[in-house]
Design an enzyme around this catalytic site. Structure first.
Site, PDB file in Angstrom:
ATOM      1  N   ASN A   1      27.925  22.276  18.694  1.00  0.00           N
ATOM      2  CA  ASN A   1      26.809  22.677  19.295  1.00  0.00           C
ATOM      3  C   ASN A   1      25.783  21.638  19.806  1.00  0.00           C
ATOM      4  OD1 ASN A   1      27.766  25.102  17.499  1.00  0.00           O
ATOM      5  ND2 ASN A   1      25.582  24.677  15.904  1.00  0.00           N
TER       6      ASN A   1
ATOM      7  N   GLU B   1      26.724  26.348  19.715  1.00  0.00           N
ATOM      8  CA  GLU B   1      25.470  26.952  20.677  1.00  0.00           C
ATOM      9  C   GLU B   1      25.357  25.933  21.698  1.00  0.00           C
ATOM     10  OE1 GLU B   1      22.380  26.116  17.068  1.00  0.00           O
ATOM     11  OE2 GLU B   1      24.071  27.037  15.740  1.00  0.00           O
TER      12      GLU B   1
ATOM     13  N   TYR C   1      22.407  20.460  22.424  1.00  0.00           N
ATOM     14  CA  TYR C   1      21.018  20.653  22.233  1.00  0.00           C
ATOM     15  C   TYR C   1      21.171  19.253  23.938  1.00  0.00           C
ATOM     16  CZ  TYR C   1      20.876  24.719  19.638  1.00  0.00           C
ATOM     17  OH  TYR C   1      21.166  26.266  19.348  1.00  0.00           O
TER      18      TYR C   1
ATOM     19  N   HIS D   1      25.408  29.400   7.214  1.00  0.00           N
ATOM     20  CA  HIS D   1      24.336  28.645   7.824  1.00  0.00           C
ATOM     21  C   HIS D   1      23.169  28.610   7.493  1.00  0.00           C
ATOM     22  CE1 HIS D   1      23.219  28.422  12.265  1.00  0.00           C
ATOM     23  NE2 HIS D   1      21.975  28.808  11.981  1.00  0.00           N
TER      24      HIS D   1
ATOM     25  N   GLU E   1      26.500  23.250  11.456  1.00  0.00           N
ATOM     26  CA  GLU E   1      25.363  22.359  11.847  1.00  0.00           C
ATOM     27  C   GLU E   1      25.523  21.207  10.096  1.00  0.00           C
ATOM     28  OE1 GLU E   1      22.035  21.823  13.795  1.00  0.00           O
ATOM     29  OE2 GLU E   1      23.065  23.509  15.562  1.00  0.00           O
TER      30      GLU E   1
ATOM     31  N   ARG F   1      28.156  34.867  18.060  1.00  0.00           N
ATOM     32  CA  ARG F   1      28.791  34.590  17.068  1.00  0.00           C
ATOM     33  C   ARG F   1      27.589  34.804  15.913  1.00  0.00           C
ATOM     34  NH1 ARG F   1      26.858  29.014  15.938  1.00  0.00           N
ATOM     35  NH2 ARG F   1      27.138  28.727  13.841  1.00  0.00           N
TER      36      ARG F   1
HETATM   37  O1  IFM Z   1      17.922  27.208  15.665  1.00  0.00           O
HETATM   38  C1  IFM Z   1      18.561  26.397  15.753  1.00  0.00           C
HETATM   39  C2  IFM Z   1      20.070  26.965  14.566  1.00  0.00           C
HETATM   40  O2  IFM Z   1      19.791  28.198  13.605  1.00  0.00           O
HETATM   41  C3  IFM Z   1      21.053  25.949  14.352  1.00  0.00           C
HETATM   42  N1  IFM Z   1      20.992  25.119  15.766  1.00  0.00           N
HETATM   43  C4  IFM Z   1      19.948  24.470  15.842  1.00  0.00           C
HETATM   44  C5  IFM Z   1      18.729  25.996  16.819  1.00  0.00           C
HETATM   45  C6  IFM Z   1      17.652  25.617  17.662  1.00  0.00           C
HETATM   46  O3  IFM Z   1      16.665  24.859  16.688  1.00  0.00           O
END
Ligand code: IFM
Length: 452
Positions: A297, A358, A299, A124, A169, A80
């Site tokens: 995404n 992500e 995290y 992005h 995002e 990606r």
């Molecule tokens: O690096 C970023 C990415 O550009 C978007 N999502 C989170 C990642 C880590 O912060």
């Protein structure tokens, strides 16, 4: 001994890695690329922690062949990447820059020759500066320009790129770029203007979906890549799970919820009051254009919630100071978010195809005397998160693939280069690439299609 079947992923599960243009490409002034808001922002003193810019990035623009070889060595079958809007249209609109397009032609051909499926993201965060000068995402015209740009990408690349993500995002680039001002373009807008920016972002998404359907090769699949706000049940009981679903729907009201439901929630509009976005019924139809998949995404756990007697039926549990974090202070650890995020999307909105677009972590990442980074903290993070993702797929949550962030260390926005997210270490003085221990871990996961 092979892995127990309980930790295996479904057959055909797509394993990949992810990057974005401004973070890895470099070559900021080559082959006719125009400036983006991130060029302007990073060149403004005090904006980036280490004073750096994305001018050089990880030099992926010149080293893409080496990088594709790294992907191949990992055994990944999907990549990606994002297309830099200002490479194709240096001023955001007008004539296409053929040299800019030629880079993505070369990259896509190299990927396909290596047996790696390209997944392209249209946006992005690198908005052409020329569009920012005309109002940026505050202007409805930017959403229309995005639709035109998407149509051109569809015409040029969907003979080979069969999967397209619209905007990456929205929540991050809007809230950080237009509310707190810590990301480009560094604005701190009043509520009414901020709500309008959010609306223009989702409108741009819908216009891009329609443009790709109209101009792309038939069968091209398209969807968003959003960092859903994930409400997790603090205790996994049916009542708290219901509360977490309701909270997730509300917390994502201006992004995923409106895209997938075609309306702003009553609570969102009531809370915005006089500052609510201005929109038409037609806007909502465009925003809710049917998508083929939803990219998430994931995290951090975001918010833990509990069911509550009081309205709205859920309450956020405050995050204690002792809660564990990775190297980035925002990156609280919550492996179960990789279970709940896709499960909520499937149950709330009936999403049938989900990609984790992500997931990954920053780490201190110092090479040892042998030059290798023994990033056991990243391995720990990935093992725990992937175990939860496997739990989701084993229960039938329709997750089709996973893109690890990131293939390479890269320009981590306002944190600059000191914060490293790569499976592959980049020595920025020489641009030398060295796979970390986590790359060996991931290669095993990919090879066995199972958490190891
Ligand atoms: O690096 C970023 C990415 O550009 C978007 N999502 C989170 C990642 C880590 O912060």
């Amino acid at each position: 001994m092979d892995q127990p079947s309980a930790l295996r992923f479904p057959d055909g599960f797509r394993w990949g890695t992810a990057t974005s243009a401004y973070q890895v490409e470099g070559a900021a002034r080559e082959d006719g690329r125009g400036p983006s808001i991130w060029d302007t922002f990073s060149q403004t003193p005090g904006r980036i922690r280490d004073g750096s810019t994305g001018d050089a990035g990880a030099d992926h623009y010149h080293r893409y062949k080496e990088d594709v070889a790294l992907m191949k060595a990992l055994g990944t079958k999907a990549y990606r990447f994002s297309i830099a809007w200002p490479r194709l249209f240096p001023d955001g609109t007008g004539a296409l820059n053929p040299k800019g397009l030629a880079f993505y032609d070369r990259l896509v051909d190299e990927l396909l020759a290596a047996g790696i499926e390209p997944y392209a993201t249209l946006y992005h965060w690198d908005l052409p500066q020329a569009l920012q000068d005309k109002g940026g995402w505050q202007a409805r015209d930017t959403a229309l320009a995005f639709g035109d740009y998407a149509a051109e990408v569809a015409r040029r690349l969907t003979d080979r790129v069969r999967h397209v993500f619209t905007l990456n995002e929205m929540l991050t680039f809007v809230e950080h770029g237009y509310e707190s001002g810590v990301f480009a373009p560094g604005l701190k807008l009043e509520p009414a203007a901020l709500h309008q920016v959010r609306h223009h972002a989702v409108l741009a998404h819908g216009l891009a979906v329609q443009a790709v359907r109209a101009q792309g090769r038939s069968g091209t699949e398209i969807g968003p890549a959003e960092n859903m706000m994930i409400a997790l049940p603090a205790v996994e009981t049916p009542a708290h799970v219901r509360a977490a679903e309701a909270a997730t729907r509300e917390m994502n009201a201006p992004y995923l919820t409106v895209m997938l439901e075609g309306r702003y929630t009553d609570a969102y509009l009531a809370e915005a009051g006089a500052a609510a976005p201005k929109f038409t019924a037609r806007d909502l139809e465009i925003i809710a254009s049917p998508v083929d998949f939803v990219g998430l995404n994931v995290y951090t756990p975001g918010h833990y919630v509990l069911a509550s007697e009081a309205e709205p039926g859920w309450a956020v549990v405050p995050m204690p100071a002792s809660y564990p974090r990775m190297a980035s202070d925002w990156l609280t650890i919550g492996p179960e978010s990789l279970y709940w995020a896709p499960r909520h999307a499937a149950r709330l909105w009936g999403v049938k195809d989900i990609y984790i677009t992500e997931n990954g972590t920053s780490a201190a990442d110092r090479p040892g005397p042998d030059g290798v980074v023994y990033d056991i903290d990243r391995v720990m993070y990935l093992r725990n998160y992937l175990t939860q993702l496997q739990r989701a797929t084993a229960e039938g949550v329709p997750v089709r693939g996973y893109f690890l962030w990131s293939l390479l260390d890269n320009f981590e926005w306002a944190d600059g280069y000191a914060t490293r997210f790569g499976l592959v270490h980049v020595d920025y003085a020489t641009q030398r690439r060295t796979p970390k221990l986590s790359a060996s871990f991931y290669r095993e996961v990919v090879a066995r299609n199972a958490v190891v």
